[in-house]
Scaffold this motif. Structure first.
Motif, PDB file in Angstrom:
ATOM      1  N   THR A 228      15.046 -25.105  27.291  1.00 45.50           N
ATOM      2  CA  THR A 228      15.124 -26.873  27.980  1.00 45.50           C
ATOM      3  C   THR A 228      15.684 -26.699  29.522  1.00 45.50           C
ATOM      4  OG1 THR A 228      16.402 -28.035  25.926  1.00 45.50           O
ATOM      5  CG2 THR A 228      16.280 -29.084  27.982  1.00 45.50           C
ATOM      6  N   GLU A 229      16.379 -26.288  29.729  1.00 50.00           N
ATOM      7  CA  GLU A 229      17.090 -25.769  30.582  1.00 50.00           C
ATOM      8  C   GLU A 229      15.677 -24.755  31.968  1.00 50.00           C
ATOM      9  OE1 GLU A 229      20.258 -22.181  30.534  1.00 50.00           O
ATOM     10  OE2 GLU A 229      21.913 -24.200  30.231  1.00 50.00           O
ATOM     11  N   LEU A 230      15.558 -23.842  31.577  1.00 50.44           N
ATOM     12  CA  LEU A 230      14.503 -23.666  31.964  1.00 50.44           C
ATOM     13  C   LEU A 230      12.939 -24.771  32.380  1.00 50.44           C
ATOM     14  CD1 LEU A 230      13.088 -20.575  30.217  1.00 50.44           C
ATOM     15  CD2 LEU A 230      14.258 -20.685  32.222  1.00 50.44           C
ATOM     16  N   ASP A 231      12.531 -25.552  31.632  1.00 51.26           N
ATOM     17  CA  ASP A 231      11.952 -26.536  31.320  1.00 51.26           C
ATOM     18  C   ASP A 231      12.117 -27.096  32.634  1.00 51.26           C
ATOM     19  OD1 ASP A 231      10.299 -25.917  29.479  1.00 51.26           O
ATOM     20  OD2 ASP A 231      11.010 -27.257  27.910  1.00 51.26           O
ATOM     21  N   CYS A 232      13.558 -28.185  32.781  1.00 51.47           N
ATOM     22  CA  CYS A 232      13.759 -29.030  33.895  1.00 51.47           C
ATOM     23  C   CYS A 232      13.895 -28.248  35.023  1.00 51.47           C
ATOM     24  CB  CYS A 232      15.113 -28.698  32.413  1.00 51.47           C
ATOM     25  SG  CYS A 232      16.665 -30.108  33.626  1.00 51.47           S
ATOM     26  N   GLU A 233      14.078 -27.187  35.068  1.00 48.63           N
ATOM     27  CA  GLU A 233      13.977 -25.898  36.767  1.00 48.63           C
ATOM     28  C   GLU A 233      12.541 -26.396  36.669  1.00 48.63           C
ATOM     29  OE1 GLU A 233      15.877 -24.294  38.896  1.00 48.63           O
ATOM     30  OE2 GLU A 233      16.405 -25.238  37.608  1.00 48.63           O
ATOM     31  N   TYR A 234      12.002 -26.298  36.366  1.00 52.57           N
ATOM     32  CA  TYR A 234      10.496 -25.844  36.343  1.00 52.57           C
ATOM     33  C   TYR A 234       9.597 -27.552  36.488  1.00 52.57           C
ATOM     34  CZ  TYR A 234       4.721 -26.410  35.431  1.00 52.57           C
ATOM     35  OH  TYR A 234       4.259 -26.508  35.628  1.00 52.57           O
ATOM     36  N   LEU A 235      10.371 -28.523  35.818  1.00 55.22           N
ATOM     37  CA  LEU A 235       9.708 -29.484  35.857  1.00 55.22           C
ATOM     38  C   LEU A 235      10.607 -30.234  37.484  1.00 55.22           C
ATOM     39  CD1 LEU A 235      10.074 -31.531  33.197  1.00 55.22           C
ATOM     40  CD2 LEU A 235       7.901 -31.178  34.127  1.00 55.22           C
ATOM     41  N   LYS A 236      11.439 -29.599  37.838  1.00 55.50           N
ATOM     42  CA  LYS A 236      12.339 -30.184  39.044  1.00 55.50           C
ATOM     43  C   LYS A 236      11.496 -29.505  40.403  1.00 55.50           C
ATOM     44  CE  LYS A 236      17.091 -29.459  40.476  1.00 55.50           C
ATOM     45  NZ  LYS A 236      17.847 -28.819  40.207  1.00 55.50           N
ATOM     46  N   ARG A 237      11.029 -28.399  40.209  1.00 61.78           N
ATOM     47  CA  ARG A 237      10.344 -27.479  41.118  1.00 61.78           C
ATOM     48  C   ARG A 237       8.524 -28.013  40.985  1.00 61.78           C
ATOM     49  NH1 ARG A 237      11.578 -22.367  38.712  1.00 61.78           N
ATOM     50  NH2 ARG A 237       9.629 -22.068  37.954  1.00 61.78           N
ATOM     51  N   CYS A 238       8.352 -28.879  40.248  1.00 60.35           N
ATOM     52  CA  CYS A 238       7.379 -29.415  40.352  1.00 60.35           C
ATOM     53  C   CYS A 238       7.177 -30.473  41.030  1.00 60.35           C
ATOM     54  CB  CYS A 238       6.416 -29.947  39.015  1.00 60.35           C
ATOM     55  SG  CYS A 238       5.883 -28.182  37.522  1.00 60.35           S
ATOM     56  N   CYS A 239       8.634 -31.611  40.798  1.00 59.80           N
ATOM     57  CA  CYS A 239       9.357 -32.795  41.397  1.00 59.80           C
ATOM     58  C   CYS A 239       9.113 -32.175  42.662  1.00 59.80           C
ATOM     59  CB  CYS A 239      10.490 -33.382  41.033  1.00 59.80           C
ATOM     60  SG  CYS A 239      10.841 -34.945  41.081  1.00 59.80           S
ATOM     61  N   GLU A 240       9.372 -31.449  43.426  1.00 58.04           N
ATOM     62  CA  GLU A 240       9.579 -31.292  44.793  1.00 58.04           C
ATOM     63  C   GLU A 240       8.699 -31.242  45.501  1.00 58.04           C
ATOM     64  OE1 GLU A 240      12.164 -27.359  44.712  1.00 58.04           O
ATOM     65  OE2 GLU A 240      14.149 -28.664  44.447  1.00 58.04           O
ATOM     66  N   LYS A 241       7.374 -30.303  44.075  1.00 55.57           N
ATOM     67  CA  LYS A 241       6.114 -30.139  45.323  1.00 55.57           C
ATOM     68  C   LYS A 241       5.223 -31.263  44.903  1.00 55.57           C
ATOM     69  CE  LYS A 241       4.816 -25.304  44.264  1.00 55.57           C
ATOM     70  NZ  LYS A 241       3.860 -24.355  43.109  1.00 55.57           N
ATOM     71  N   LEU A 242       5.597 -32.607  44.274  1.00 52.70           N
ATOM     72  CA  LEU A 242       4.419 -33.224  44.675  1.00 52.70           C
ATOM     73  C   LEU A 242       4.812 -34.337  45.009  1.00 52.70           C
ATOM     74  CD1 LEU A 242       4.692 -33.974  40.508  1.00 52.70           C
ATOM     75  CD2 LEU A 242       2.456 -33.513  42.502  1.00 52.70           C
ATOM     76  N   THR A 243       6.842 -34.266  45.810  1.00 55.42           N
ATOM     77  CA  THR A 243       7.359 -34.556  46.733  1.00 55.42           C
ATOM     78  C   THR A 243       6.713 -34.938  48.032  1.00 55.42           C
ATOM     79  OG1 THR A 243       9.155 -34.484  45.184  1.00 55.42           O
ATOM     80  CG2 THR A 243       9.691 -35.715  47.571  1.00 55.42           C
ATOM     81  N   GLU A 244       5.782 -33.246  47.997  1.00 54.96           N
ATOM     82  CA  GLU A 244       6.339 -32.808  49.564  1.00 54.96           C
ATOM     83  C   GLU A 244       4.972 -32.885  49.746  1.00 54.96           C
ATOM     84  OE1 GLU A 244       5.984 -30.946  52.952  1.00 54.96           O
ATOM     85  OE2 GLU A 244       7.684 -31.481  51.618  1.00 54.96           O
ATOM     86  N   GLU A 245       3.884 -32.493  48.774  1.00 55.47           N
ATOM     87  CA  GLU A 245       2.198 -33.342  48.659  1.00 55.47           C
ATOM     88  C   GLU A 245       2.238 -35.110  49.283  1.00 55.47           C
ATOM     89  OE1 GLU A 245      -0.104 -31.669  48.771  1.00 55.47           O
ATOM     90  OE2 GLU A 245      -2.083 -32.343  48.789  1.00 55.47           O
ATOM     91  N   ASN A 246       3.207 -35.446  48.817  1.00 54.95           N
ATOM     92  CA  ASN A 246       3.496 -37.112  48.895  1.00 54.95           C
ATOM     93  C   ASN A 246       3.117 -37.230  50.514  1.00 54.95           C
ATOM     94  OD1 ASN A 246       2.861 -39.586  48.021  1.00 54.95           O
ATOM     95  ND2 ASN A 246       4.689 -40.210  47.595  1.00 54.95           N
ATOM     96  N   ARG A 247       5.181 -36.518  50.965  1.00 61.32           N
ATOM     97  CA  ARG A 247       4.879 -36.980  52.444  1.00 61.32           C
ATOM     98  C   ARG A 247       3.857 -36.044  53.044  1.00 61.32           C
ATOM     99  NH1 ARG A 247       9.872 -33.966  52.354  1.00 61.32           N
ATOM    100  NH2 ARG A 247      10.665 -34.976  51.248  1.00 61.32           N
ATOM    101  N   ARG A 248       2.507 -35.138  52.644  1.00 59.20           N
ATOM    102  CA  ARG A 248       1.874 -34.332  53.249  1.00 59.20           C
ATOM    103  C   ARG A 248       1.243 -35.422  53.965  1.00 59.20           C
ATOM    104  NH1 ARG A 248      -2.681 -32.546  53.131  1.00 59.20           N
ATOM    105  NH2 ARG A 248      -2.880 -32.348  50.844  1.00 59.20           N
ATOM    106  N   LEU A 249      -0.035 -36.630  52.587  1.00 63.73           N
ATOM    107  CA  LEU A 249      -0.525 -37.460  52.662  1.00 63.73           C
ATOM    108  C   LEU A 249       0.095 -38.178  53.028  1.00 63.73           C
ATOM    109  CD1 LEU A 249      -1.866 -36.432  48.980  1.00 63.73           C
ATOM    110  CD2 LEU A 249      -2.967 -35.805  50.769  1.00 63.73           C
ATOM    111  N   GLN A 250       0.780 -39.102  52.677  1.00 62.11           N
ATOM    112  CA  GLN A 250       1.476 -40.183  53.376  1.00 62.11           C
ATOM    113  C   GLN A 250       1.097 -40.255  54.843  1.00 62.11           C
ATOM    114  OE1 GLN A 250       2.378 -43.410  52.549  1.00 62.11           O
ATOM    115  NE2 GLN A 250       2.948 -42.830  50.175  1.00 62.11           N
TER     116      GLN A 250
END
Length: 316
Positions: A207-229
């Motif tokens: 669960t901790e690993l999954d959480c960490e992975y999802l967190k990284r995904c979220c950060e990437k997507l946020t960054e991507e979203n910022r770039r696209l905006q």
DNA sequence: GTAGGCCCGACTGTTACCTCA
DNA sequence: CCTGAGGTAACAGTCGGGCCT
């Protein structure tokens, strides 16, 4: 020392069943009786526990068992050896009235607690040695640590099956548990608990690993979203400053995977393009996988005229 | 020496499933 | 066939001893 607990209504003779030991014991009765010298823990267990044998510290009647709390409660050893665990969650409620009184001794439950405590005592005795203090204070909770070898062996077993047996076959499971216990010189209950804890901690770690992975995904997507905006803003700015021919309605161009020509999915070309891309689910999926979607607003990206619709190869 | 954190063995209560009468 | 009782394993949550910093 005066200590008494009665579950019956007769306060004058709270332990009357002791006097008629062979009497009816259809329900689980628990009684405490005290004197100046000893405390006794008495349980009517009925006839359903044939495996309970007389042991030091345990006087055993035909239908009840009297546990002398002043003696080391090494009981039910044969039962455990046979793997016929008395564990039964349903029996816990029967002794709930003891929980406060014996919280540090037998926290609750006839079966599981007794088995568990026995594990403590016996493991301490036979495998880790017993100090004088332990001898004098046999009821103190003694923490057991498995040896490296025991842990390693259990780990190996866990790698093979993270349950003692994947199929719900009680006999096989019992045998497996017993075999492991025997091999490691542990109680079956210890093996059982070890597997339970191992599963729990594995799950927690996962669960901790999954959480960490999802967190990284979220950060990437946020960054991507910022770039696209940001890109969108730039494009809008560009669009407003472009000459007329570029003032076309915003549209999306799709590059044909076969001829690498760009096809617009909007305006006049839409009907055929839409038809081409929606004729089948697989076609759509393929297009999504291989096509490149480009923004029209950047003129330098498109040095060629608006693309013609290129029908899918299947249609030609 | 000891306070705090972590690990892990053990326990409790609950749930789901199975068997049997 | 349905149903309730009883038994069992698994799980989540928790406790508490031992070890380390």
């Amino acid at each position: 020392m005066e200590l008494a607990l009665s579950l019956g209504g007769d306060t004058q003779k709270p332990f009357s069943f002791l006097e008629k030991s062979t009497n009816n014991s259809s329900s689980h009765e628990e009684l405490l009786t005290g004197s100046n010298k000893d405390i006794r823990f008495c349980m009517g267990l009925g006839k359903s526990n044939p495996n309970i044998a007389a042991e030091p510290g345990l006087t055993n009647g035909p239908e009840r068992m009297v546990l002398d709390m002043n003696r080391r409660p090494i009981i039910l050893a044969e039962e455990a050896e046979e793997g016929t665990d008395l564990s039964s969650p349903n029996s816990n409620s029967a002794v709930s009235s003891f929980q406060m009184e014996f919280s540090s001794i037998y926290r609750s439950g006839i079966s599981r607690s007794l088995i568990g405590k026995r594990d403590h005592f016996e493991a301490g005795n036979t495998e880790r040695g017993v100090s004088d203090e332990d001898e004098n204070n046999g009821l103190a909770r003694k923490k057991l640590r498995l040896t490296k070898e025991q842990s390693a062996f259990l780990e190996e077993s866990f790698k093979e099956h993270n349950t003692l047996n994947p199929e719900k076959n009680f006999n096989i499971l019992q045998k497996q548990k017993l075999a492991l216990a025997k091999q490691l010189n542990l109680r079956p209950r210890q093996v059982e608990v070890w597997f339970q804890n191992r599963r729990a901690r594995t799950k927690l770690k996962q669960t901790e690993l999954d959480c960490e992975y999802l967190k990284r995904c979220c950060e990437k997507l946020t960054e991507e979203n910022r770039r696209l905006q940001k890109e969108l803003q730039e494009l809008r700015a560009l669009k407003s400053s472009q000459p007329f021919y570029m003032q076309l309605p915003a549209t999306t161009l799709t590059m044909c995977p076969s001829c690498e020509r760009v096809a617009t999915t909007a305006a006049t070309a839409v009907p055929t393009a839409a038809a081409a891309t929606t004729t089948s689910a697989t076609a759509t999926a393929n297009a999504a996988a291989t096509n490149t979607t480009l923004s029209l607003a950047k003129p330098n990206l498109f040095p060629f005229p608006p693309a013609q619709i290129h029908p899918p190869q299947a249609a030609s």
